[in-house]
Design a protein around this motif. Structure first.
Motif, PDB file in Angstrom:
ATOM      1  N   ARG A 139       0.161   9.180  -6.342  1.00 19.89           N
ATOM      2  CA  ARG A 139       0.581  10.576  -6.100  1.00 19.89           C
ATOM      3  C   ARG A 139       1.024  11.224  -7.368  1.00 19.89           C
ATOM      4  O   ARG A 139       0.638  12.296  -7.844  1.00 19.89           O
ATOM      5  N   TYR A 184      -4.871   9.708  -0.443  1.00 22.08           N
ATOM      6  CA  TYR A 184      -4.733   9.418   0.994  1.00 22.08           C
ATOM      7  C   TYR A 184      -5.265   8.021   1.360  1.00 22.08           C
ATOM      8  O   TYR A 184      -6.291   7.496   0.787  1.00 22.08           O
ATOM      9  N   PRO A 185      -4.520   7.586   2.355  1.00 18.84           N
ATOM     10  CA  PRO A 185      -5.214   6.471   2.767  1.00 18.84           C
ATOM     11  C   PRO A 185      -6.444   6.379   3.683  1.00 18.84           C
ATOM     12  O   PRO A 185      -6.822   7.341   4.297  1.00 18.84           O
ATOM     13  N   PHE A 186      -7.263   5.427   3.628  1.00 17.17           N
ATOM     14  CA  PHE A 186      -8.583   5.444   4.213  1.00 17.17           C
ATOM     15  C   PHE A 186      -9.000   3.948   4.539  1.00 17.17           C
ATOM     16  O   PHE A 186      -9.446   3.178   3.927  1.00 17.17           O
ATOM     17  N   GLY A 187      -8.648   3.779   5.936  1.00 19.17           N
ATOM     18  CA  GLY A 187      -8.771   2.331   6.409  1.00 19.17           C
ATOM     19  C   GLY A 187      -7.823   1.337   5.500  1.00 19.17           C
ATOM     20  O   GLY A 187      -6.594   1.534   5.387  1.00 19.17           O
ATOM     21  N   SER A 188      -8.642   0.334   4.847  1.00 12.76           N
ATOM     22  CA  SER A 188      -7.767  -0.522   4.249  1.00 12.76           C
ATOM     23  C   SER A 188      -7.699  -0.237   2.605  1.00 12.76           C
ATOM     24  O   SER A 188      -7.072  -0.791   1.885  1.00 12.76           O
ATOM     25  N   LEU A 239       0.630   3.981  -2.603  1.00 11.77           N
ATOM     26  CA  LEU A 239       0.202   5.312  -2.471  1.00 11.77           C
ATOM     27  C   LEU A 239       1.245   6.447  -3.160  1.00 11.77           C
ATOM     28  O   LEU A 239       0.772   7.356  -3.723  1.00 11.77           O
ATOM     29  N   ARG A 256       0.919  -1.060  -0.126  1.00 13.94           N
ATOM     30  CA  ARG A 256       0.085   0.114  -0.084  1.00 13.94           C
ATOM     31  C   ARG A 256       0.749   1.306  -0.114  1.00 13.94           C
ATOM     32  O   ARG A 256       0.544   2.290  -0.666  1.00 13.94           O
ATOM     33  N   TYR A 257       1.971   1.356   0.770  1.00 19.67           N
ATOM     34  CA  TYR A 257       2.596   2.634   1.020  1.00 19.67           C
ATOM     35  C   TYR A 257       3.161   2.911  -0.477  1.00 19.67           C
ATOM     36  O   TYR A 257       3.368   4.209  -0.914  1.00 19.67           O
ATOM     37  N   ARG A 258       3.862   1.975  -1.023  1.00 21.42           N
ATOM     38  CA  ARG A 258       4.442   2.396  -2.536  1.00 21.42           C
ATOM     39  C   ARG A 258       3.512   2.798  -3.169  1.00 21.42           C
ATOM     40  O   ARG A 258       3.622   3.306  -4.346  1.00 21.42           O
TER      41      ARG A 258
END
Lengths: 314, 239
Positions: free
Chosen positions: A244, A253-257, A240, A236-238
């Motif tokens: 962008r 933006y992250p939203f829960g899962s 995200l 997820r982080y990569r």
């Protein structure tokens, strides 16, 4: 004369260099559960202190139950219940002593207010001899609410009653507020938890001393101006960071899962955004992503409405 | 096999007749983001106080960064960072003064402090103001960076995002991810259930015991719930 329970027009308040409230206007109707939703520093507490006559506004005017917050302060004080954000109880008095103290300040007794507070107070009554200091957070909250209600106010101001409280207790507290509203009480309540906006009849979103939007909670998301999709996938982080950099990314933006991706092309079909983004992600080496068009929630809207300087992601 | 960053075995703490933490056991791997969830009064704070060497266990044992929480508290303090919503920085000192103070406490040299201070100001986009004048979100990001100043192996975050606006809350989590990518182990508590989904693994504590532990995905399918919020409501208050 306004028949609103609370009418605020152009209220401003400054502390030294800090503008705590800027041109705040709203009305809360009789019998309404009205929410002020925003983070710390939004101005919620300052606004409550103006409305409960503890602070004079620098600009604008406000009425509570048709009474002016500056001229009619004594009349207002007798008719409002106020639960401040910080612990409002006397720690070295017992549960029963706190309650009878608040009753006596308003020239009444526990017995006279009992039927109104009973649904809440009964849950802590078996601890009536315990010092307030020794209560758990949830019990303190119930006692503070009982103390704010014991003189049968016509309107209740609750400043962040659920801050620092776990998700289950928060939900129970809102159930109690709904029960009180059924009895006809007007309730103005503030919270930093965006999800609690859904439990209000109408909410004002606040940030940096200003009101960003006032609406029923279900309508706030429908005003979201841009196409929005939810993305799920491994790493997820990569993912995200990669999204962008997508050519038309407005905000990610992250939203829960999930990740919420807002496209910068207003009016474009979200289905089209989803398929375009899927191709982009695949090109970046994220083969397994799932992308669906979604309706915006309160938090999506709040972030979109937030003033620009804070909007730069680190 | 690498040694866990945190290893907890049958850790128990009683206060008189009350068992606040009741024989909990778990491991946290180096570089993992571990979410430690529970209702108010479930025993989270007591457990954290034992893990950072501030409170002696009644029984059981725990090792943090390889050191025993009872016998090696001094070594542990050099290996951990800690921040909470309530206590973090000195409001009447400036940003640089706070960094210098904590750097000194952690035994960093003047040169290291100067180097890390300017890097920190730059990455957070801060000027050297009084900390009391910073908005809460910036204060919390600064507090997190200060907790990492001495490059600890494990950082404990106790409700770091309470009351913070939704954008800053997410930026804060990006700092957490970046720290974890760098190998730091992150042990975090929160009342925001969406944040629980950002953790590699989570545990839920009820009445002093850990009732479930796993990745958010594992727990959602094991308990057949759509979100961690729903799981929390299901478990945190047994009827």
């Amino acid at each position: 004369m306004s028949n609103a329970a609370v009418a605020v027009r152009g209220v401003g308040k400054r502390f030294g260099e800090t503008e705590a409230l800027t041109d705040v206007s709203f009305e809360a109707r009789h019998g309404e559960l009205f929410g002020l939703v925003g983070p710390d520093g939004a101005g919620k507490t300052t606004l409550f202190r103006v409305l409960t006559t503890f602070l004079l506004p620098d600009a604008g005017s406000a009425t509570v139950l048709g009474l002016d917050v500056v001229r009619d302060l004594w009349a207002i004080r007798a008719r409002v219940g106020y639960m401040p954000g910080r612990f409002s109880l006397y720690g070295d008095l017992t549960v029963a002593e706190n309650l009878s103290f608040f009753a006596s300040v308003f020239g009444t007794t526990i017995e006279e207010g009992y039927d109104l507070i009973a649904p809440i107070y009964r849950q802590i009554e078996s601890f009536s001899g315990r010092r307030a200091d020794a209560l758990s957070g949830g019990m303190k909250q119930k006692l503070a609410l009982s103390c704010a209600l014991v003189h049968r106010p016509d309107i209740l101001f609750l400043d962040e009653p659920t801050t620092g409280v776990d998700a289950v207790s928060r939900s129970e507290f809102w159930d109690q507020l709904h029960t009180l509203r059924e009895s006809g009480l007007t309730i103005v309540v503030s919270t930093p938890y965006m999800d609690e906006a859904m439990r209000c009849d109408r909410v004002a979103l606040m940030q940096g001393g200003r009101i960003l939007e006032i609406d029923p909670p279900g309508e706030i998301g429908s005003r979201y101006p841009l196409p929005l999709v939810a993305v799920t996938g491994a790493d997820r982080y990569r993912l995200l960071l990669s999204l962008r950099k997508a050519p038309h990314a407005h905000a990610v933006y992250p939203f829960g899962s999930e990740l919420h991706y807002t496209d910068n092309r207003a009016g474009l079909d979200p289905g089209e955004v989803a398929s375009e983004l899927r191709d982009y992600a695949r090109g970046q080496g994220f083969g397994d992503v799932e992308i669906t068009a979604i309706a915006a929630g309160i938090e999506d809207s709040f972030m979109e409405l937030m003033p620009a300087p804070v909007q730069r992601a680190s | 096999m690498t040694e866990p960053a945190i290893a907890v075995r049958d850790l128990t703490r009683r206060f008189g007749g009350f068992t606040a933490v009741d024989s909990i056991s778990f491991d946290v791997a180096p570089g993992e983001v571990f979410g430690f969830l529970g209702a108010n009064g479930a025993g989270k704070t007591t457990a954290i106080r034992m893990l950072i060497g501030l409170l002696a266990p009644t029984s059981g044992e725990a090792r943090v960064a390889g050191f025993d929480v009872v016998k090696q508290t001094e070594q542990i303090r050099h290996q951990i960072g800690y921040m909470s919503q309530r206590f973090s920085l000195y409001e009447d000192l400036t940003v640089l003064e706070n960094i210098a103070l904590y750097g000194g406490i952690y035994g960093l040299g003047a040169e290291q402090i100067a180097e890390r201070s300017s890097a920190m100001l730059q990455s957070l986009g801060l000027a050297d103001d009084l900390v009391g004048r910073l908005p809460l979100g910036r204060k919390q990001k600064l507090a997190f960076s200060v907790a990492l100043l001495h490059e600890p192996a494990v950082v404990f975050l106790d409700e770091p995002t309470g009351g913070v606006d939704p954008i800053t809350r997410r930026q804060f989590w990006e700092l957490i991810y970046a720290a974890a990518e760098g190998g730091t182990t992150v042990f975090v508590t929160t009342h925001y259930m969406d944040e629980a989904e950002y953790c590699d693994r989570i545990s839920i504590m009820v009445d002093g015991r850990i009732v479930t532990l796993g990745t958010p995905q594992e727990l959602k399918s094991k308990w057949d719930v759509p979100t961690i919020d729903a799981l929390f409501v299901k478990l945190a208050r047994p009827a």
